[in-house]
Motif scaffolding. Structure first.
Motif, PDB file in Angstrom:
ATOM      1  N   ASN A  27       0.973  -1.185   0.091  1.00  0.00           N
ATOM      2  CA  ASN A  27       0.070  -0.026   0.010  1.00  0.00           C
ATOM      3  C   ASN A  27       0.565   1.323   0.087  1.00  0.00           C
ATOM      4  O   ASN A  27       0.520   2.221  -0.877  1.00  0.00           O
ATOM      5  N   ALA A  28       2.131   1.170   0.683  1.00  0.00           N
ATOM      6  CA  ALA A  28       2.780   2.336   1.024  1.00  0.00           C
ATOM      7  C   ALA A  28       3.549   2.720  -0.590  1.00  0.00           C
ATOM      8  O   ALA A  28       3.865   3.957  -0.930  1.00  0.00           O
ATOM      9  N   ILE A  29       4.010   1.693  -1.279  1.00  0.00           N
ATOM     10  CA  ILE A  29       4.290   1.585  -2.494  1.00  0.00           C
ATOM     11  C   ILE A  29       3.758   2.049  -3.384  1.00  0.00           C
ATOM     12  O   ILE A  29       3.758   3.264  -4.223  1.00  0.00           O
ATOM     13  N   LYS A  30       2.434   1.309  -3.521  1.00  0.00           N
ATOM     14  CA  LYS A  30       1.586   1.746  -4.758  1.00  0.00           C
ATOM     15  C   LYS A  30       0.457   2.779  -4.348  1.00  0.00           C
ATOM     16  O   LYS A  30       0.354   3.586  -5.321  1.00  0.00           O
ATOM     17  N   HIS A  31      -0.132   2.998  -3.229  1.00  0.00           N
ATOM     18  CA  HIS A  31      -0.884   4.057  -3.243  1.00  0.00           C
ATOM     19  C   HIS A  31      -0.352   5.507  -2.694  1.00  0.00           C
ATOM     20  O   HIS A  31      -0.557   6.470  -2.868  1.00  0.00           O
ATOM     21  N   GLY A  32       0.779   5.197  -1.821  1.00  0.00           N
ATOM     22  CA  GLY A  32       1.478   6.344  -0.981  1.00  0.00           C
ATOM     23  C   GLY A  32       2.351   6.819  -2.155  1.00  0.00           C
ATOM     24  O   GLY A  32       2.226   8.107  -2.522  1.00  0.00           O
TER      25      GLY A  32
ATOM     26  N   ARG B 165       5.420  -7.102  22.997  1.00  0.00           N
ATOM     27  CA  ARG B 165       4.820  -6.825  21.535  1.00  0.00           C
ATOM     28  C   ARG B 165       5.830  -6.464  20.381  1.00  0.00           C
ATOM     29  O   ARG B 165       6.843  -6.289  20.557  1.00  0.00           O
ATOM     30  N   ILE B 166       5.157  -6.501  19.454  1.00  0.00           N
ATOM     31  CA  ILE B 166       5.973  -6.103  18.022  1.00  0.00           C
ATOM     32  C   ILE B 166       5.323  -4.948  17.525  1.00  0.00           C
ATOM     33  O   ILE B 166       4.008  -4.941  17.065  1.00  0.00           O
ATOM     34  N   LYS B 167       6.048  -3.769  17.247  1.00  0.00           N
ATOM     35  CA  LYS B 167       5.622  -2.708  16.811  1.00  0.00           C
ATOM     36  C   LYS B 167       6.229  -2.294  15.422  1.00  0.00           C
ATOM     37  O   LYS B 167       7.483  -2.335  15.247  1.00  0.00           O
ATOM     38  N   ILE B 168       5.453  -2.187  14.470  1.00  0.00           N
ATOM     39  CA  ILE B 168       5.923  -2.090  13.124  1.00  0.00           C
ATOM     40  C   ILE B 168       5.121  -0.642  12.713  1.00  0.00           C
ATOM     41  O   ILE B 168       4.071  -0.603  12.592  1.00  0.00           O
ATOM     42  N   VAL B 169       6.054   0.206  12.273  1.00  0.00           N
ATOM     43  CA  VAL B 169       5.758   1.453  11.610  1.00  0.00           C
ATOM     44  C   VAL B 169       6.168   1.604  10.301  1.00  0.00           C
ATOM     45  O   VAL B 169       7.247   1.612   9.848  1.00  0.00           O
ATOM     46  N   VAL B 170       5.163   1.875   9.350  1.00  0.00           N
ATOM     47  CA  VAL B 170       5.459   2.041   7.906  1.00  0.00           C
ATOM     48  C   VAL B 170       4.993   3.413   7.363  1.00  0.00           C
ATOM     49  O   VAL B 170       3.778   3.678   7.505  1.00  0.00           O
ATOM     50  N   ALA B 171       6.064   4.034   6.910  1.00  0.00           N
ATOM     51  CA  ALA B 171       5.794   5.297   6.302  1.00  0.00           C
ATOM     52  C   ALA B 171       6.154   5.625   4.886  1.00  0.00           C
ATOM     53  O   ALA B 171       7.270   5.079   4.608  1.00  0.00           O
ATOM     54  N   ASP B 172       5.449   6.270   4.251  1.00  0.00           N
ATOM     55  CA  ASP B 172       5.858   6.555   3.070  1.00  0.00           C
ATOM     56  C   ASP B 172       5.936   8.219   2.693  1.00  0.00           C
ATOM     57  O   ASP B 172       5.623   8.865   3.610  1.00  0.00           O
ATOM     58  N   GLU B 173       6.364   8.484   1.321  1.00  0.00           N
ATOM     59  CA  GLU B 173       6.821   9.851   1.300  1.00  0.00           C
ATOM     60  C   GLU B 173       5.471  10.546   0.360  1.00  0.00           C
ATOM     61  O   GLU B 173       5.948  11.398  -0.210  1.00  0.00           O
ATOM     62  N   GLY B 174       4.243   9.910   0.047  1.00  0.00           N
ATOM     63  CA  GLY B 174       3.380  10.271  -0.321  1.00  0.00           C
ATOM     64  C   GLY B 174       2.438  11.633  -0.033  1.00  0.00           C
ATOM     65  O   GLY B 174       2.914  11.877   1.216  1.00  0.00           O
ATOM     66  N   ALA B 175       1.429  11.894  -0.559  1.00  0.00           N
ATOM     67  CA  ALA B 175       0.646  12.914   0.025  1.00  0.00           C
ATOM     68  C   ALA B 175      -0.110  12.496   1.059  1.00  0.00           C
ATOM     69  O   ALA B 175      -0.951  13.467   1.697  1.00  0.00           O
ATOM     70  N   GLY B 176      -0.436  11.241   1.220  1.00  0.00           N
ATOM     71  CA  GLY B 176      -1.306  10.755   2.076  1.00  0.00           C
ATOM     72  C   GLY B 176      -2.661  10.765   1.738  1.00  0.00           C
ATOM     73  O   GLY B 176      -2.989  10.871   0.610  1.00  0.00           O
ATOM     74  N   PHE B 177      -3.852  10.437   2.527  1.00  0.00           N
ATOM     75  CA  PHE B 177      -4.880  10.343   1.933  1.00  0.00           C
ATOM     76  C   PHE B 177      -6.119  10.674   3.360  1.00  0.00           C
ATOM     77  O   PHE B 177      -5.605  10.657   4.695  1.00  0.00           O
TER      78      PHE B 177
END
Length: 280
Positions: free
Chosen positions: A190-195, A214-226
């Protein structure tokens, strides 16, 4: 790991006696089994008695249960047991199959004394290091930072890194393989395709923190967001068959918490060791 409990599963009396004499001379405690069925029974008895075998050495070709079948059953009962496979088969595929099933090492028959002791020493040393890591786990947090260009081919390696570190922290391997790959695939895709819209000059950033809770995973992209409010509720049956909501559904099954930032370009996923979903 001197004084370790060793189960030798071997149908050849000559090989049995050779291995027993060698290992007992090095202060290993040795128990013999003539076939896979007997070996499995002895292994199960050790677990029930609270004295599991530290090492299992098994031949591959035996009457009845094969050594590879025994290997699989031993690892299912206690994944921490060291298993060394003995094979007279010169075919490397047998050794590869054994390693894929969880064997720690393999020896070609007839093995020499020095090679046997060296293999056991190295395997036992790895086990000791693992146990030392286990003792530190409550005081440890493992962190991974990954930056990838907007290319789907890098996704698989992300899951591998997370699972490897989570296993060291004592998480269940089967559960990890059930939940982490599909979650990472959906989140990073989603980050690659939509972000980032597949723009390779833009990166996706993945930050992972793993502790005993716990396992905490943060995925961030450089897109405009939604617009975050447009994300469909994955628990609503009306959204089950909608392609746009399917990824969120998959992630909600694998994770205990899913959160977006206000801009919509940062996704936080949390999986607890003891899932609140399973607690009534």
């Amino acid at each position: 790991m001197k004084n370790a409990q060793v189960l030798i599963v071997e149908d050849s009396k000559t090989m049995q006696q050779f291995l027993r004499n060698l290992l007992e001379s090095e202060h290993y405690h040795v128990v013999l089994a003539n076939d896979g069925e007997t070996g499995l029974e002895l292994f199960q008895q050790g677990i029930v008695a609270g004295k599991p075998f530290d090492i299992v050495m098994t031949d591959v070709v035996m009457p009845g249960m094969s050594g590879l079948d025994l290997l699989g059953k031993v690892k299912a009962l206690n994944r921490d047991t060291i298993v060394v496979v003995l094979t007279s088969d010169a075919n490397v595929e047998t050794a590869i199959e054994a390693l894929n099933l969880g064997a720690n090492n393999f020896l070609h028959k007839p093995p020499n004394s020095e090679e046997i002791l060296n293999v056991l020493w190295r395997a036992a040393k790895q086990r000791e290091i693992f146990l030392e890591n286990e003792e530190l786990n409550p005081f440890t947090e493992r962190t991974i930072h990954i930056e990838i260009p907007s290319q789907l081919k890098f996704i698989k390696g992300i899951s591998h890194n997370i699972i490897a570190d989570a296993k060291l922290m004592g998480y269940d391997e089967v559960d990890l393989y059930d939940k982490i790959p599909v979650t990472i695939d959906e989140a990073v895709t989603n980050a690659i395709k939509h972000g980032n819209k597949f723009q390779e000059d833009k990166k996706v950033y993945i930050d992972i923190q793993i502790n005993t809770e716990r396992i905490k995973i943060v995925v961030a992209d450089e897109g405009a967001g939604f617009d975050v409010t447009s994300v469909p509720d994955p628990t609503d049956p009306m959204n089950f068959l909608k392609p746009s909501g399917r990824g969120i559904l998959f992630m909600s099954i694998g994770m205990d918490e899913i959160r977006y930032n206000q801009k919509g370009n940062v996704l936080t996923l949390i999986k607890y060791r003891i899932s609140p979903k399973k607690v009534e």
